[in-house]
Write a protein that holds these residues in place. Structure first.
Motif, PDB file in Angstrom:
ATOM      1  N   PRO A   1       0.835  -1.206   0.000  1.00 35.18           N
ATOM      2  CA  PRO A   1       0.000   0.000   0.000  1.00 35.18           C
ATOM      3  C   PRO A   1       0.869   1.254   0.000  1.00 35.18           C
ATOM      4  N   GLN A   2       0.381   2.276  -0.664  1.00 36.11           N
ATOM      5  CA  GLN A   2       1.125   3.525  -0.769  1.00 36.11           C
ATOM      6  C   GLN A   2       0.901   4.362   0.489  1.00 36.11           C
ATOM      7  N   THR A   3       1.970   4.904   1.062  1.00 36.08           N
ATOM      8  CA  THR A   3       1.853   5.737   2.246  1.00 36.08           C
ATOM      9  C   THR A   3       1.646   7.181   1.826  1.00 36.08           C
ATOM     10  N   LEU A   4       1.075   7.966   2.719  1.00 34.90           N
ATOM     11  CA  LEU A   4       0.805   9.361   2.425  1.00 34.90           C
ATOM     12  C   LEU A   4       2.057  10.225   2.493  1.00 34.90           C
ATOM     13  N   TYR A   5       3.036   9.806   3.265  1.00 36.29           N
ATOM     14  CA  TYR A   5       4.254  10.579   3.446  1.00 36.29           C
ATOM     15  C   TYR A   5       5.398   9.606   3.736  1.00 36.29           C
ATOM     16  N   PRO A   6       6.601   9.953   3.347  1.00 34.58           N
ATOM     17  CA  PRO A   6       7.741   9.060   3.608  1.00 34.58           C
ATOM     18  C   PRO A   6       8.182   9.157   5.071  1.00 34.58           C
ATOM     19  N   ARG A   7       7.949   8.115   5.826  1.00 30.15           N
ATOM     20  CA  ARG A   7       8.234   8.131   7.261  1.00 30.15           C
ATOM     21  C   ARG A   7       9.714   8.325   7.547  1.00 30.15           C
ATOM     22  N   GLY A   8      10.565   7.663   6.786  1.00 31.01           N
ATOM     23  CA  GLY A   8      12.002   7.776   7.018  1.00 31.01           C
ATOM     24  C   GLY A   8      12.510   9.183   6.793  1.00 31.01           C
ATOM     25  N   THR A   9      12.013   9.833   5.767  1.00 27.08           N
ATOM     26  CA  THR A   9      12.443  11.194   5.459  1.00 27.08           C
ATOM     27  C   THR A   9      12.021  12.158   6.562  1.00 27.08           C
ATOM     28  N   VAL A  10      10.803  12.018   7.056  1.00 28.04           N
ATOM     29  CA  VAL A  10      10.332  12.883   8.141  1.00 28.04           C
ATOM     30  C   VAL A  10      11.196  12.697   9.380  1.00 28.04           C
TER      31      VAL A  10
ATOM     32  N   THR B   1      16.857  12.050  20.724  1.00 23.55           N
ATOM     33  CA  THR B   1      16.367  10.752  20.273  1.00 23.55           C
ATOM     34  C   THR B   1      14.866  10.864  20.041  1.00 23.55           C
ATOM     35  N   LEU B   2      14.379  10.126  19.076  1.00 27.46           N
ATOM     36  CA  LEU B   2      12.971  10.191  18.711  1.00 27.46           C
ATOM     37  C   LEU B   2      12.289   8.876  19.022  1.00 27.46           C
ATOM     38  N   SER B   3      11.034   8.950  19.411  1.00 25.02           N
ATOM     39  CA  SER B   3      10.284   7.732  19.670  1.00 25.02           C
ATOM     40  C   SER B   3       9.904   7.061  18.353  1.00 25.02           C
ATOM     41  N   LYS B   4       9.370   5.887  18.464  1.00 23.57           N
ATOM     42  CA  LYS B   4       9.083   5.072  17.287  1.00 23.57           C
ATOM     43  C   LYS B   4       8.061   5.722  16.347  1.00 23.57           C
ATOM     44  N   ASP B   5       7.016   6.306  16.905  1.00 25.44           N
ATOM     45  CA  ASP B   5       5.931   6.838  16.094  1.00 25.44           C
ATOM     46  C   ASP B   5       5.867   8.364  16.078  1.00 25.44           C
ATOM     47  N   VAL B   6       6.983   9.022  16.238  1.00 28.61           N
ATOM     48  CA  VAL B   6       6.982  10.478  16.275  1.00 28.61           C
ATOM     49  C   VAL B   6       6.565  11.072  14.927  1.00 28.61           C
ATOM     50  N   ASP B   7       6.878  10.410  13.836  1.00 27.97           N
ATOM     51  CA  ASP B   7       6.515  10.943  12.525  1.00 27.97           C
ATOM     52  C   ASP B   7       5.002  10.973  12.328  1.00 27.97           C
ATOM     53  N   ILE B   8       4.293  10.018  12.917  1.00 26.67           N
ATOM     54  CA  ILE B   8       2.835  10.007  12.826  1.00 26.67           C
ATOM     55  C   ILE B   8       2.256  11.195  13.591  1.00 26.67           C
ATOM     56  N   MET B   9       2.803  11.472  14.762  1.00 24.35           N
ATOM     57  CA  MET B   9       2.324  12.609  15.550  1.00 24.35           C
ATOM     58  C   MET B   9       2.606  13.929  14.842  1.00 24.35           C
ATOM     59  N   ILE B  10       3.751  14.027  14.183  1.00 21.92           N
ATOM     60  CA  ILE B  10       4.075  15.237  13.430  1.00 21.92           C
ATOM     61  C   ILE B  10       3.099  15.426  12.281  1.00 21.92           C
ATOM     62  N   PHE B  11       2.791  14.351  11.575  1.00 18.08           N
ATOM     63  CA  PHE B  11       1.854  14.435  10.462  1.00 18.08           C
ATOM     64  C   PHE B  11       0.463  14.831  10.939  1.00 18.08           C
ATOM     65  N   LEU B  12       0.013  14.256  12.043  1.00 16.86           N
ATOM     66  CA  LEU B  12      -1.310  14.587  12.566  1.00 16.86           C
ATOM     67  C   LEU B  12      -1.371  16.035  13.047  1.00 16.86           C
ATOM     68  N   ASN B  13      -0.315  16.511  13.675  1.00 17.15           N
ATOM     69  CA  ASN B  13      -0.262  17.901  14.109  1.00 17.15           C
ATOM     70  C   ASN B  13      -0.309  18.839  12.906  1.00 17.15           C
ATOM     71  N   TYR B  14       0.398  18.487  11.843  1.00 18.10           N
ATOM     72  CA  TYR B  14       0.378  19.283  10.621  1.00 18.10           C
ATOM     73  C   TYR B  14      -1.022  19.299  10.005  1.00 18.10           C
ATOM     74  N   ALA B  15      -1.690  18.150   9.985  1.00 17.32           N
ATOM     75  CA  ALA B  15      -3.037  18.079   9.415  1.00 17.32           C
ATOM     76  C   ALA B  15      -4.013  18.933  10.233  1.00 17.32           C
ATOM     77  N   LEU B  16      -3.902  18.900  11.559  1.00 17.40           N
ATOM     78  CA  LEU B  16      -4.750  19.740  12.402  1.00 17.40           C
ATOM     79  C   LEU B  16      -4.470  21.220  12.184  1.00 17.40           C
ATOM     80  N   PHE B  17      -3.207  21.573  12.022  1.00 19.72           N
ATOM     81  CA  PHE B  17      -2.846  22.965  11.760  1.00 19.72           C
ATOM     82  C   PHE B  17      -3.456  23.445  10.452  1.00 19.72           C
ATOM     83  N   MET B  18      -3.340  22.648   9.398  1.00 19.94           N
ATOM     84  CA  MET B  18      -3.885  23.048   8.102  1.00 19.94           C
ATOM     85  C   MET B  18      -5.409  23.165   8.165  1.00 19.94           C
ATOM     86  N   GLN B  19      -6.064  22.273   8.873  1.00 21.41           N
ATOM     87  CA  GLN B  19      -7.510  22.338   9.010  1.00 21.41           C
ATOM     88  C   GLN B  19      -7.926  23.621   9.738  1.00 21.41           C
ATOM     89  N   GLU B  20      -7.235  23.949  10.801  1.00 20.11           N
ATOM     90  CA  GLU B  20      -7.534  25.167  11.554  1.00 20.11           C
ATOM     91  C   GLU B  20      -7.267  26.409  10.711  1.00 20.11           C
TER      92      GLU B  20
END
Length: 77
Positions: A3-12, A23-42
């Motif tokens: 399946p195609q991902t919406l954003y490249p996790r490794g690059t983020v 050091t970054l946690s395992k799923d930090v890229d998902i939280m960054i993407f969700l924060n960005y999506a909320l910002f754009m919506q607002e």
């Protein structure tokens, strides 16, 4: 076929790690993407309100620029 991902996790992760120097946690890229999506919506919601208040039918760059600073301040954390 994978399946195609919406954003490249490794690059983020690489970009954030280079700027954070932490050091970054395992799923930090998902939280960054969700924060960005909320910002754009607002931002779009506030720009819509601003454009309707000024009598425009559509969102214009002027209405986005009016609300940009206040929306960024909300998400600064």
């Amino acid at each position: 076929m994978a399946p195609q991902t919406l954003y490249p996790r490794g690059t983020v992760k690489k970009i954030v790690k280079a700027h954070a120097n932490r050091t970054l946690s395992k799923d930090v890229d998902i939280m960054i993407f969700l924060n960005y999506a909320l910002f754009m919506q607002e931002l779009i919601n506030e720009a819509t309100i601003s454009s309707k208040a000024s009598g425009d039918r559509n969102i214009s760059p002027r209405s986005v620029n009016k609300v940009r600073e206040t929306t960024l301040r909300k998400f600064k954390g």
